[in-house]
Scaffold this motif. Structure first.
Motif, PDB file in Angstrom:
ATOM      1  N   GLN A 233       6.803   4.815  44.957  1.00  0.00           N
ATOM      2  CA  GLN A 233       8.236   4.727  44.685  1.00  0.00           C
ATOM      3  C   GLN A 233       8.830   6.114  44.453  1.00  0.00           C
ATOM      4  OE1 GLN A 233       9.251   1.357  42.023  1.00  0.00           O
ATOM      5  NE2 GLN A 233       7.090   0.791  42.178  1.00  0.00           N
ATOM      6  N   GLN A 234       8.100   6.972  43.766  1.00  0.00           N
ATOM      7  CA  GLN A 234       8.533   8.362  43.604  1.00  0.00           C
ATOM      8  C   GLN A 234       8.669   9.040  44.967  1.00  0.00           C
ATOM      9  OE1 GLN A 234       9.454  10.410  41.175  1.00  0.00           O
ATOM     10  NE2 GLN A 234       9.169  12.420  42.129  1.00  0.00           N
ATOM     11  N   LEU A 235       7.695   8.819  45.850  1.00  0.00           N
ATOM     12  CA  LEU A 235       7.730   9.426  47.181  1.00  0.00           C
ATOM     13  C   LEU A 235       8.889   8.872  48.009  1.00  0.00           C
ATOM     14  CD1 LEU A 235       3.904   9.410  47.991  1.00  0.00           C
ATOM     15  CD2 LEU A 235       5.308  11.401  47.404  1.00  0.00           C
ATOM     16  N   ARG A 236       9.170   7.588  47.854  1.00  0.00           N
ATOM     17  CA  ARG A 236      10.296   6.997  48.589  1.00  0.00           C
ATOM     18  C   ARG A 236      11.611   7.667  48.189  1.00  0.00           C
ATOM     19  NH1 ARG A 236      10.170   1.401  47.090  1.00  0.00           N
ATOM     20  NH2 ARG A 236       8.366   1.358  48.475  1.00  0.00           N
ATOM     21  N   VAL A 237      11.807   7.856  46.889  1.00  0.00           N
ATOM     22  CA  VAL A 237      13.024   8.515  46.410  1.00  0.00           C
ATOM     23  C   VAL A 237      13.076   9.958  46.901  1.00  0.00           C
ATOM     24  CG1 VAL A 237      14.167   9.387  44.323  1.00  0.00           C
ATOM     25  CG2 VAL A 237      13.373   7.009  44.424  1.00  0.00           C
ATOM     26  N   ASN A 238      11.950  10.641  46.844  1.00  0.00           N
ATOM     27  CA  ASN A 238      11.864  12.019  47.312  1.00  0.00           C
ATOM     28  C   ASN A 238      12.313  12.123  48.773  1.00  0.00           C
ATOM     29  OD1 ASN A 238       9.299  14.549  46.572  1.00  0.00           O
ATOM     30  ND2 ASN A 238      11.235  14.758  47.633  1.00  0.00           N
ATOM     31  N   ARG A 239      11.810  11.228  49.610  1.00  0.00           N
ATOM     32  CA  ARG A 239      12.160  11.255  51.042  1.00  0.00           C
ATOM     33  C   ARG A 239      13.623  10.880  51.266  1.00  0.00           C
ATOM     34  NH1 ARG A 239       6.468   8.879  51.528  1.00  0.00           N
ATOM     35  NH2 ARG A 239       5.247  10.616  52.373  1.00  0.00           N
ATOM     36  N   LEU A 240      14.147   9.943  50.473  1.00  0.00           N
ATOM     37  CA  LEU A 240      15.548   9.560  50.621  1.00  0.00           C
ATOM     38  C   LEU A 240      16.488  10.697  50.214  1.00  0.00           C
ATOM     39  CD1 LEU A 240      15.446   5.867  49.380  1.00  0.00           C
ATOM     40  CD2 LEU A 240      15.995   6.653  51.687  1.00  0.00           C
ATOM     41  N   MET A 241      16.084  11.502  49.251  1.00  0.00           N
ATOM     42  CA  MET A 241      16.879  12.679  48.900  1.00  0.00           C
ATOM     43  C   MET A 241      17.000  13.615  50.097  1.00  0.00           C
ATOM     44  SD  MET A 241      15.461  13.426  45.027  1.00  0.00           S
ATOM     45  CE  MET A 241      16.454  14.908  44.757  1.00  0.00           C
ATOM     46  N   LEU A 242      15.902  13.782  50.815  1.00  0.00           N
ATOM     47  CA  LEU A 242      15.915  14.624  52.013  1.00  0.00           C
ATOM     48  C   LEU A 242      16.792  14.023  53.111  1.00  0.00           C
ATOM     49  CD1 LEU A 242      12.126  15.380  51.922  1.00  0.00           C
ATOM     50  CD2 LEU A 242      13.846  17.182  52.078  1.00  0.00           C
ATOM     51  N   GLU A 243      16.758  12.698  53.233  1.00  0.00           N
ATOM     52  CA  GLU A 243      17.479  12.041  54.323  1.00  0.00           C
ATOM     53  C   GLU A 243      18.967  11.885  54.050  1.00  0.00           C
ATOM     54  OE1 GLU A 243      15.487   8.320  54.856  1.00  0.00           O
ATOM     55  OE2 GLU A 243      13.564   9.265  55.395  1.00  0.00           O
ATOM     56  N   GLN A 244      19.338  11.648  52.794  1.00  0.00           N
ATOM     57  CA  GLN A 244      20.734  11.323  52.497  1.00  0.00           C
ATOM     58  C   GLN A 244      21.622  12.551  52.329  1.00  0.00           C
ATOM     59  OE1 GLN A 244      21.404   8.233  49.554  1.00  0.00           O
ATOM     60  NE2 GLN A 244      19.672   7.018  50.270  1.00  0.00           N
ATOM     61  N   VAL A 245      21.025  13.729  52.166  1.00  0.00           N
ATOM     62  CA  VAL A 245      21.811  14.965  52.060  1.00  0.00           C
ATOM     63  C   VAL A 245      21.220  16.009  52.986  1.00  0.00           C
ATOM     64  CG1 VAL A 245      22.549  16.854  50.565  1.00  0.00           C
ATOM     65  CG2 VAL A 245      22.479  14.526  49.661  1.00  0.00           C
ATOM     66  N   ASP A 246      22.055  16.515  53.900  1.00  0.00           N
ATOM     67  CA  ASP A 246      21.665  17.634  54.750  1.00  0.00           C
ATOM     68  C   ASP A 246      22.178  18.904  54.096  1.00  0.00           C
ATOM     69  OD1 ASP A 246      21.193  19.549  56.664  1.00  0.00           O
ATOM     70  OD2 ASP A 246      22.103  18.432  58.323  1.00  0.00           O
ATOM     71  N   LEU A 247      21.288  19.631  53.463  1.00  0.00           N
ATOM     72  CA  LEU A 247      21.698  20.817  52.705  1.00  0.00           C
ATOM     73  C   LEU A 247      22.359  21.876  53.583  1.00  0.00           C
ATOM     74  CD1 LEU A 247      18.681  21.253  50.256  1.00  0.00           C
ATOM     75  CD2 LEU A 247      20.978  20.448  49.722  1.00  0.00           C
ATOM     76  N   ARG A 248      22.075  21.861  54.886  1.00  0.00           N
ATOM     77  CA  ARG A 248      22.704  22.837  55.781  1.00  0.00           C
ATOM     78  C   ARG A 248      24.196  22.580  55.936  1.00  0.00           C
ATOM     79  NH1 ARG A 248      18.972  21.784  60.842  1.00  0.00           N
ATOM     80  NH2 ARG A 248      19.536  19.697  60.101  1.00  0.00           N
ATOM     81  N   GLN A 249      24.635  21.357  55.605  1.00  0.00           N
ATOM     82  CA  GLN A 249      26.047  20.995  55.729  1.00  0.00           C
ATOM     83  C   GLN A 249      26.833  21.243  54.444  1.00  0.00           C
ATOM     84  OE1 GLN A 249      27.254  20.104  58.762  1.00  0.00           O
ATOM     85  NE2 GLN A 249      25.147  20.515  59.424  1.00  0.00           N
ATOM     86  N   VAL A 250      26.152  21.686  53.390  1.00  0.00           N
ATOM     87  CA  VAL A 250      26.831  21.968  52.121  1.00  0.00           C
ATOM     88  C   VAL A 250      27.338  23.405  52.179  1.00  0.00           C
ATOM     89  CG1 VAL A 250      26.601  22.078  49.615  1.00  0.00           C
ATOM     90  CG2 VAL A 250      25.336  20.349  50.912  1.00  0.00           C
ATOM     91  N   ALA A 251      28.654  23.542  52.289  1.00  0.00           N
ATOM     92  CA  ALA A 251      29.241  24.860  52.567  1.00  0.00           C
ATOM     93  C   ALA A 251      29.203  25.788  51.361  1.00  0.00           C
ATOM     94  CB  ALA A 251      30.684  24.689  53.052  1.00  0.00           C
TER      95      ALA A 251
END
Length: 338
Positions: A233-251
């Protein structure tokens, strides 16, 4: 108009939920309390209905099949009518004087042409048997009592993060942020405190001790052995953080740096829990975690892998494992996580 909607996720909460709701009721009719009974098997549903009947202007009882903490929070977000939204877990509670000050500030926000996106306040680790409670404050990073953007925020220290207990989001921002909390999953508070932050443009820090975070149950999800047992469950949340926010798009650079630091610490915790267990299965899951980041998020992988945590957590062999665990123990004492 309701200024604040508060979701109170409840699962078998009959022994403590009443106290939580009673502290929120002091907010009067400007507050909406959404008691989300998440398929409880005890007296929770009856207490929720009783409170809703006794306080129809403030309390709504929502009953659903069990969906876990994330499912209950998402139900709260979907049903909220308040301008702002907060989660208060059923075994926690709020300080009534601090709540009055919070509502006064939200009242001011409601008169703005463009209301503030996020209100931040303090929270207290209310640990059983401890006389002096630890209070988490943000004055070193956020100027008090004024509206600011990320350019007005100072530097957050390593380990200093805006956790769910500190956050009151504008409800519409939450709905538009892309936040999606998985059902039947612990640790979704990390998603709640991370994904919408990428959409926040304006903030306000009110230096009041609002939220009492109860710590005292042996089975709490942040205990190490519990985290290892629930590592998927920790790993699922970790991966969803990566998927739900694209840090390259944060200006905004400060905003992007804050979000990266948060992602880094969650990834470090995932890695070290797998390292602590050190079973063949968990060593493989650690390899898969980092291989997946490298394959699907190469830009983030480069920053994570060559950062301080990434370097020490991925040293090879038994000595590397000892260094990783030793570094984690030191970080626990310095930064106070887990």
């Amino acid at each position: 108009m309701k200024l604040l909607s508060v979701a109170v996720p409840c699962y078998n909460s009959q022994d403590y939920m009443r106290h939580c709701v009673e502290t929120l009721l002091t907010g009067g009719e400007e507050i909406e309390i959404l008691i989300v009974d998440d398929g409880s098997k005890d007296g929770t549903a009856a207490i929720a209905d009783e409170l809703a009947q006794a306080h129809p202007a403030a309390v709504r009882a929502i009953h659903q099949e069990n969906a876990g903490h994330g499912g209950a929070v998402m139900t709260g977000i979907r049903n909220a009518v308040g301008l702002y939204f907060k989660v208060v877990d059923s075994d926690d509670w709020v300080d009534t004087d601090a709540l009055a000050r919070i509502l006064s500030v939200l009242r001011d926000f409601s008169r703005m042409e463009k209301p503030v996106d996020l209100l931040v306040s303090n929270y207290i680790y209310d640990k059983v048997g401890v006389t002096h409670k630890k209070v988490i404050r943000y004055g070193s990073a956020l100027p008090r009592d004024r509206v600011l953007g990320w350019d007005g925020a100072g530097r957050f220290r390593k380990g200093q993060y805006l956790l769910m207990h500190a956050l009151i989001y504008r409800t519409e921002l939450l709905r538009q942020s892309g936040l999606e909390l998985p059902k039947h999953t612990f640790y979704v508070d990390n998603l709640f405190a991370y994904v919408p932050l990428a959409s926040v443009e304006t903030m306000y820090y009110l230096d009041v001790d609002l939220y009492h975070y109860y710590i005292g149950r042996e089975d709490q999800s942040v205990q190490e052995q519990t985290m290892i047992r629930r590592i998927d469950q920790q790993l699922r949340v970790n991966r969803l953080m990566l998927e739900q926010v694209d840090l390259r798009q944060v200006a905004d650079k400060r905003q992007a740096r804050y979000l990266f630091n948060y992602l880094e610490i969650v990834t470090a915790i995932s890695t070290v829990m797998l390292t602590l267990s050190n079973t063949p299965e968990h060593r493989e899951k650690k390899r898969q975690l980092w291989a997946g980041i490298r394959e699907h998020h190469p830009w983030v992988y480069g920053k994570l892998r060559h950062g301080l945590f990434g370097t020490f957590l991925n040293l090879p062999g038994p000595l590397g494992r000892q260094i990783a665990i030793g570094g984690y123990r030191i970080s626990q004492k310095i930064f106070g996580f887990n």
